[in-house]
Design a protein around this motif. Structure first.
Motif, PDB file in Angstrom:
ATOM      1  N   PRO A   1     119.799  63.821 -24.838  1.00 13.25           N
ATOM      2  CA  PRO A   1     119.242  63.163 -26.025  1.00 13.25           C
ATOM      3  C   PRO A   1     119.646  63.929 -27.285  1.00 13.25           C
ATOM      4  O   PRO A   1     119.643  65.165 -27.298  1.00 13.25           O
ATOM      5  CB  PRO A   1     117.733  63.229 -25.808  1.00 13.25           C
ATOM      6  N   ARG A   2     119.989  63.209 -28.323  1.00 14.35           N
ATOM      7  CA  ARG A   2     120.351  63.804 -29.613  1.00 14.35           C
ATOM      8  C   ARG A   2     119.373  63.259 -30.654  1.00 14.35           C
ATOM      9  O   ARG A   2     119.470  62.108 -31.075  1.00 14.35           O
ATOM     10  CB  ARG A   2     121.794  63.464 -29.981  1.00 14.35           C
ATOM     11  N   PHE A   3     118.434  64.109 -31.056  1.00 13.47           N
ATOM     12  CA  PHE A   3     117.308  63.680 -31.888  1.00 13.47           C
ATOM     13  C   PHE A   3     117.624  63.854 -33.364  1.00 13.47           C
ATOM     14  O   PHE A   3     118.015  64.944 -33.800  1.00 13.47           O
ATOM     15  CB  PHE A   3     116.068  64.487 -31.509  1.00 13.47           C
ATOM     16  N   VAL A   4     117.481  62.770 -34.113  1.00 19.10           N
ATOM     17  CA  VAL A   4     117.639  62.812 -35.567  1.00 19.10           C
ATOM     18  C   VAL A   4     116.259  62.963 -36.200  1.00 19.10           C
ATOM     19  O   VAL A   4     115.352  62.170 -35.923  1.00 19.10           O
ATOM     20  CB  VAL A   4     118.299  61.529 -36.095  1.00 19.10           C
ATOM     21  N   TYR A   5     116.134  63.988 -37.026  1.00 21.86           N
ATOM     22  CA  TYR A   5     114.906  64.166 -37.795  1.00 21.86           C
ATOM     23  C   TYR A   5     115.291  64.353 -39.254  1.00 21.86           C
ATOM     24  O   TYR A   5     116.089  65.243 -39.588  1.00 21.86           O
ATOM     25  CB  TYR A   5     114.116  65.386 -37.308  1.00 21.86           C
ATOM     26  N   ALA A   6     114.752  63.505 -40.119  1.00 19.96           N
ATOM     27  CA  ALA A   6     115.119  63.558 -41.542  1.00 19.96           C
ATOM     28  C   ALA A   6     113.871  63.605 -42.409  1.00 19.96           C
ATOM     29  O   ALA A   6     113.016  62.716 -42.347  1.00 19.96           O
ATOM     30  CB  ALA A   6     115.952  62.332 -41.905  1.00 19.96           C
ATOM     31  N   ASP A   7     113.753  64.671 -43.184  1.00 17.65           N
ATOM     32  CA  ASP A   7     112.730  64.736 -44.226  1.00 17.65           C
ATOM     33  C   ASP A   7     113.355  65.406 -45.455  1.00 17.65           C
ATOM     34  O   ASP A   7     114.546  65.731 -45.457  1.00 17.65           O
ATOM     35  CB  ASP A   7     111.460  65.460 -43.746  1.00 17.65           C
ATOM     36  N   ALA A   8     112.575  65.610 -46.486  1.00 13.44           N
ATOM     37  CA  ALA A   8     113.116  66.088 -47.762  1.00 13.44           C
ATOM     38  C   ALA A   8     113.736  67.477 -47.669  1.00 13.44           C
ATOM     39  O   ALA A   8     114.516  67.867 -48.546  1.00 13.44           O
ATOM     40  CB  ALA A   8     112.024  66.077 -48.831  1.00 13.44           C
ATOM     41  N   SER A   9     113.411  68.232 -46.620  1.00 14.03           N
ATOM     42  CA  SER A   9     114.032  69.541 -46.451  1.00 14.03           C
ATOM     43  C   SER A   9     115.457  69.422 -45.909  1.00 14.03           C
ATOM     44  O   SER A   9     116.184  70.410 -45.851  1.00 14.03           O
ATOM     45  CB  SER A   9     113.192  70.414 -45.504  1.00 14.03           C
ATOM     46  N   ARG A  10     115.842  68.196 -45.515  1.00 13.54           N
ATOM     47  CA  ARG A  10     117.183  67.918 -45.003  1.00 13.54           C
ATOM     48  C   ARG A  10     117.786  66.748 -45.796  1.00 13.54           C
ATOM     49  O   ARG A  10     117.970  65.647 -45.279  1.00 13.54           O
ATOM     50  CB  ARG A  10     117.125  67.569 -43.516  1.00 13.54           C
ATOM     51  N   PRO A  11     118.072  66.988 -47.061  1.00 12.04           N
ATOM     52  CA  PRO A  11     118.496  65.881 -47.931  1.00 12.04           C
ATOM     53  C   PRO A  11     119.758  65.176 -47.465  1.00 12.04           C
ATOM     54  O   PRO A  11     119.896  63.962 -47.659  1.00 12.04           O
ATOM     55  CB  PRO A  11     118.700  66.556 -49.299  1.00 12.04           C
ATOM     56  N   ALA A  12     120.687  65.892 -46.855  1.00 19.66           N
ATOM     57  CA  ALA A  12     121.910  65.247 -46.386  1.00 19.66           C
ATOM     58  C   ALA A  12     121.602  64.245 -45.276  1.00 19.66           C
ATOM     59  O   ALA A  12     122.203  63.164 -45.214  1.00 19.66           O
ATOM     60  CB  ALA A  12     122.902  66.296 -45.894  1.00 19.66           C
ATOM     61  N   MET A  13     120.663  64.591 -44.402  1.00 16.47           N
ATOM     62  CA  MET A  13     120.290  63.681 -43.324  1.00 16.47           C
ATOM     63  C   MET A  13     119.503  62.492 -43.866  1.00 16.47           C
ATOM     64  O   MET A  13     119.667  61.355 -43.410  1.00 16.47           O
ATOM     65  CB  MET A  13     119.475  64.420 -42.264  1.00 16.47           C
ATOM     66  N   VAL A  14     118.653  62.739 -44.849  1.00 15.49           N
ATOM     67  CA  VAL A  14     117.903  61.645 -45.466  1.00 15.49           C
ATOM     68  C   VAL A  14     118.860  60.629 -46.084  1.00 15.49           C
ATOM     69  O   VAL A  14     118.750  59.416 -45.858  1.00 15.49           O
ATOM     70  CB  VAL A  14     116.931  62.181 -46.535  1.00 15.49           C
ATOM     71  N   GLU A  15     119.811  61.123 -46.854  1.00 16.50           N
ATOM     72  CA  GLU A  15     120.749  60.224 -47.517  1.00 16.50           C
ATOM     73  C   GLU A  15     121.707  59.592 -46.510  1.00 16.50           C
ATOM     74  O   GLU A  15     121.932  58.379 -46.524  1.00 16.50           O
ATOM     75  CB  GLU A  15     121.537  60.979 -48.585  1.00 16.50           C
ATOM     76  N   GLY A  16     122.286  60.432 -45.646  1.00 12.37           N
ATOM     77  CA  GLY A  16     123.320  59.948 -44.745  1.00 12.37           C
ATOM     78  C   GLY A  16     122.799  59.089 -43.619  1.00 12.37           C
ATOM     79  O   GLY A  16     123.479  58.139 -43.192  1.00 12.37           O
ATOM     80  N   PHE A  17     121.594  59.396 -43.106  1.00 15.10           N
ATOM     81  CA  PHE A  17     121.091  58.621 -41.974  1.00 15.10           C
ATOM     82  C   PHE A  17     119.999  57.636 -42.375  1.00 15.10           C
ATOM     83  O   PHE A  17     120.156  56.432 -42.188  1.00 15.10           O
ATOM     84  CB  PHE A  17     120.586  59.520 -40.853  1.00 15.10           C
ATOM     85  N   THR A  18     118.885  58.138 -42.941  1.00 14.99           N
ATOM     86  CA  THR A  18     117.783  57.234 -43.256  1.00 14.99           C
ATOM     87  C   THR A  18     118.232  56.111 -44.177  1.00 14.99           C
ATOM     88  O   THR A  18     118.013  54.929 -43.900  1.00 14.99           O
ATOM     89  CB  THR A  18     116.625  58.003 -43.915  1.00 14.99           C
ATOM     90  N   ARG A  19     118.899  56.491 -45.271  1.00 14.94           N
ATOM     91  CA  ARG A  19     119.248  55.495 -46.280  1.00 14.94           C
ATOM     92  C   ARG A  19     120.553  54.748 -45.949  1.00 14.94           C
ATOM     93  O   ARG A  19     120.581  53.523 -45.887  1.00 14.94           O
ATOM     94  CB  ARG A  19     119.382  56.178 -47.652  1.00 14.94           C
TER      95      ARG A  19
END
Length: 268
Positions: free
Chosen positions: A197-215
């Motif tokens: 399993p490859r778990f994605v977790y995105a919150d404001a402490s991970r801005p690149a993941m928030v922008e790249g994955f969540t948005r």
């Protein structure tokens, strides 16, 4: 891929979403993807080459054959690999259900986000297993839209995700296939099957993941099927738009978004 319906479409926006996804998730999904120099690798269903670039970059000595049913997608993929200054990739038009290669033509096969779009992923897997020499490997990476959870939680956002799952089901696809990879790989005759399993977790402490994955990856993916969801009557326009706004809301400073990918590997 094959001639089956691709629920997300082939628009320039979708091509850009795939590039955003690949760049954001490269390390998460491919940190352990590397093939030895001289090995023959088949990338099945390469699409616009979003994953091909990563494969070529991480296995510079391998001979990669990337196939897809769409000549337009292959042209984009070839240009992306060329623009990245990479070599060792040969592109060929082919249907996964009717591969033009003799059995045991490759040392390894890899496919990323392909099985979920196939009406008969088990048949495709069995065909791909035949393309690998004895002792070679098959690797698949798939998501699972049922693994999504987020804050602030929102029932309209969850309904929008369920609508996407239903659209894919109606088109013959399998949006929840990530959780099914182990039994499908075993049924295809592969041994030593291991699923990671490859778990994605995105919150404001991970801005690149928030922008790249969540948005840019997940919310954009759901929003991209707006017309189809409304045409199918799965939600009212008002409820759908509320759901899409709620998904993008998870990219705000107090938002959180979680998702799980699954990477399966087995030996012929």
């Amino acid at each position: 891929m094959t001639s089956t319906t691709y629920v997300h479409g082939y628009t320039p926006r979708e091509a850009q979403r795939l590039r955003d996804q690949a760049g954001t998730l490269a390390e998460l999904l491919h940190h352990d993807t590397a093939y030895p120099p001289g090995s023959r690798v088949l990338e099945a269903g390469c699409g616009v080459g979003a994953q091909t670039v990563e494969l070529a970059r991480r296995s510079p000595g391998a001979a990669i054959t990337a196939v897809d049913i769409s000549t337009d997608s292959l042209a984009v993929a070839a240009r992306r690999v060329r623009d990245a200054g990479l070599s060792g990739v040969r592109f060929e038009r082919a249907d996964l259900l009717d591969l033009p290669f003799p059995d045991a033509s490759f040392d390894h096969v890899i496919l990323c986000f392909v099985l979920e779009h196939l009406p008969d992923p088990d048949w495709a897997l069995r065909r791909l297993v035949r393309a690998v020499r004895p002792g070679g490997t098959v690797t698949a990476i798939e998501g699972d839209h049922g693994s999504t959870f987020f804050h602030p939680d929102d029932r309209f956002a969850r309904r929008a995700i369920e609508a996407l799952v239903e659209l894919q089901r109606r088109g013959g696809g399998h949006a929840l296939i990530g959780r099914e990879l182990y039994p499908r790989f075993v049924a295809a005759g592969l041994s030593n099957v291991c699923v990671s399993p490859r778990f994605v977790y995105a919150d404001a402490s991970r801005p690149a993941m928030v922008e790249g994955f969540t948005r840019l990856t997940f919310a954009a993916m759901v929003e991209g099927v707006t017309d189809d969801a409304l045409r199918a009557g799965l939600m009212s326009r008002e409820d759908w738009e509320r759901g899409i706004r709620a998904l993008y809301r998870c990219a705000e400073p107090d938002g959180v978004f979680c998702y799980t990918f699954f990477k399966a590997a087995g030996t012929r």
